[in-house]
Design a protein around this motif. Structure first.
Motif, mmCIF file in Angstrom:
data_model
loop_
_atom_site.group_PDB
_atom_site.id
_atom_site.type_symbol
_atom_site.label_atom_id
_atom_site.label_comp_id
_atom_site.label_asym_id
_atom_site.label_seq_id
_atom_site.Cartn_x
_atom_site.Cartn_y
_atom_site.Cartn_z
ATOM 1 N N ILE A 24 0.862 -1.173 0.000
ATOM 2 C CA ILE A 24 0.000 0.000 0.000
ATOM 3 C C ILE A 24 0.899 1.223 0.000
ATOM 4 O O ILE A 24 1.834 1.310 0.789
ATOM 5 N N ALA A 25 0.625 2.164 -0.873
ATOM 6 C CA ALA A 25 1.424 3.386 -0.926
ATOM 7 C C ALA A 25 1.310 4.078 0.428
ATOM 8 O O ALA A 25 0.269 4.599 0.793
ATOM 9 N N GLN A 26 2.370 4.039 1.177
ATOM 10 C CA GLN A 26 2.358 4.538 2.543
ATOM 11 C C GLN A 26 2.780 5.994 2.595
ATOM 12 O O GLN A 26 3.874 6.328 2.182
ATOM 13 N N THR A 27 1.904 6.827 3.087
ATOM 14 C CA THR A 27 2.227 8.244 3.210
ATOM 15 C C THR A 27 2.660 8.613 4.618
ATOM 16 O O THR A 27 3.187 9.691 4.831
ATOM 17 N N ILE A 28 2.440 7.743 5.573
ATOM 18 C CA ILE A 28 2.840 7.982 6.961
ATOM 19 C C ILE A 28 3.920 6.967 7.313
ATOM 20 O O ILE A 28 3.735 5.770 7.120
ATOM 21 N N THR A 29 5.022 7.468 7.825
ATOM 22 C CA THR A 29 6.126 6.580 8.174
ATOM 23 C C THR A 29 6.441 6.681 9.665
ATOM 24 O O THR A 29 6.006 7.612 10.348
ATOM 25 N N SER A 30 7.234 5.759 10.133
ATOM 26 C CA SER A 30 7.700 5.777 11.518
ATOM 27 C C SER A 30 8.495 7.056 11.796
ATOM 28 O O SER A 30 8.408 7.626 12.888
ATOM 29 N N GLU A 31 9.243 7.510 10.796
ATOM 30 C CA GLU A 31 10.026 8.742 10.949
ATOM 31 C C GLU A 31 9.112 9.948 11.156
ATOM 32 O O GLU A 31 9.428 10.855 11.934
ATOM 33 N N ASP A 32 7.958 9.961 10.469
ATOM 34 C CA ASP A 32 6.997 11.049 10.646
ATOM 35 C C ASP A 32 6.466 11.078 12.073
ATOM 36 O O ASP A 32 6.314 12.139 12.683
ATOM 37 N N ILE A 33 6.195 9.902 12.605
ATOM 38 C CA ILE A 33 5.671 9.798 13.966
ATOM 39 C C ILE A 33 6.715 10.281 14.969
ATOM 40 O O ILE A 33 6.413 11.073 15.870
ATOM 41 N N GLN A 34 7.961 9.840 14.802
ATOM 42 C CA GLN A 34 9.038 10.262 15.703
ATOM 43 C C GLN A 34 9.292 11.767 15.604
ATOM 44 O O GLN A 34 9.559 12.421 16.616
ATOM 45 N N ALA A 35 9.216 12.299 14.389
ATOM 46 C CA ALA A 35 9.420 13.742 14.202
ATOM 47 C C ALA A 35 8.358 14.539 14.959
ATOM 48 O O ALA A 35 8.670 15.559 15.588
ATOM 49 N N LEU A 36 7.123 14.069 14.934
ATOM 50 C CA LEU A 36 6.065 14.747 15.689
ATOM 51 C C LEU A 36 6.279 14.603 17.188
ATOM 52 O O LEU A 36 6.103 15.558 17.941
ATOM 53 N N LEU A 37 6.651 13.410 17.610
ATOM 54 C CA LEU A 37 6.868 13.164 19.036
ATOM 55 C C LEU A 37 7.951 14.079 19.598
ATOM 56 O O LEU A 37 7.821 14.621 20.694
ATOM 57 N N LEU A 38 9.018 14.296 18.836
ATOM 58 C CA LEU A 38 10.164 15.067 19.306
ATOM 59 C C LEU A 38 10.131 16.539 18.880
ATOM 60 O O LEU A 38 11.056 17.283 19.187
ATOM 61 N N SER A 39 9.081 16.944 18.201
ATOM 62 C CA SER A 39 8.959 18.310 17.703
ATOM 63 C C SER A 39 8.895 19.324 18.847
ATOM 64 O O SER A 39 8.388 19.026 19.933
ATOM 65 N N PRO A 40 9.381 20.537 18.618
ATOM 66 C CA PRO A 40 9.272 21.585 19.638
ATOM 67 C C PRO A 40 7.886 22.249 19.677
ATOM 68 O O PRO A 40 7.646 23.128 20.495
ATOM 69 N N ASP A 41 6.975 21.809 18.810
ATOM 70 C CA ASP A 41 5.618 22.376 18.805
ATOM 71 C C ASP A 41 4.929 22.085 20.136
ATOM 72 O O ASP A 41 5.295 21.138 20.843
ATOM 73 N N PRO A 42 3.889 22.862 20.458
ATOM 74 C CA PRO A 42 3.147 22.603 21.705
ATOM 75 C C PRO A 42 2.577 21.177 21.731
ATOM 76 O O PRO A 42 2.238 20.609 20.688
ATOM 77 N N VAL A 43 2.468 20.631 22.921
ATOM 78 C CA VAL A 43 1.993 19.259 23.096
ATOM 79 C C VAL A 43 0.619 19.075 22.465
ATOM 80 O O VAL A 43 0.370 18.077 21.780
ATOM 81 N N ASP A 44 -0.282 20.022 22.676
ATOM 82 C CA ASP A 44 -1.634 19.901 22.109
ATOM 83 C C ASP A 44 -1.599 19.794 20.590
ATOM 84 O O ASP A 44 -2.348 19.012 20.000
#
Length: 90
Positions: A24-44
């Motif tokens: 399946i053409a995957q548009t969401i990767t594990s790297e995307d998830i980790q990038a969001l988890l570690l992002s400096p953006d607000p938690v919400d």
């Protein structure tokens, strides 16, 4: 045909060629998830983005014959739990 009027942009590739996406053409990767988890953006903001990712994967789950989404959904659940102090989606 004008592609601007078409919400679906077909990919013109040879089946089995180098540009043919596997499974399946995957548009969401594990790297995307980790990038969001570690992002400096607000938690919400990060929680909302993770929940949207999860909803997208769940919506596409009916086509997931190879169980490609299950590990990503589990990883998103773990990230949500980390950001919300241990409170996981259920």
């Amino acid at each position: 045909m004008n592609n601007n009027d078409n919400p679906i942009d077909p990919i013109d590739v040879q089946v089995g060629g180098d540009a043919d996406p596997g499974g399946i053409a995957q548009t969401i990767t594990s790297e995307d998830i980790q990038a969001l988890l570690l992002s400096p953006d607000p938690v919400d903001t990060r929680l909302e983005a993770l929940k949207q990712m999860r909803a997208e994967l769940e919506a596409r789950a009916a086509a997931d014959r190879g169980e490609e989404f299950a590990p990503l959904i589990a990883e998103i659940d773990d990230a949500i739990a980390q950001l919300s102090g241990g409170e996981a989606l259920g």
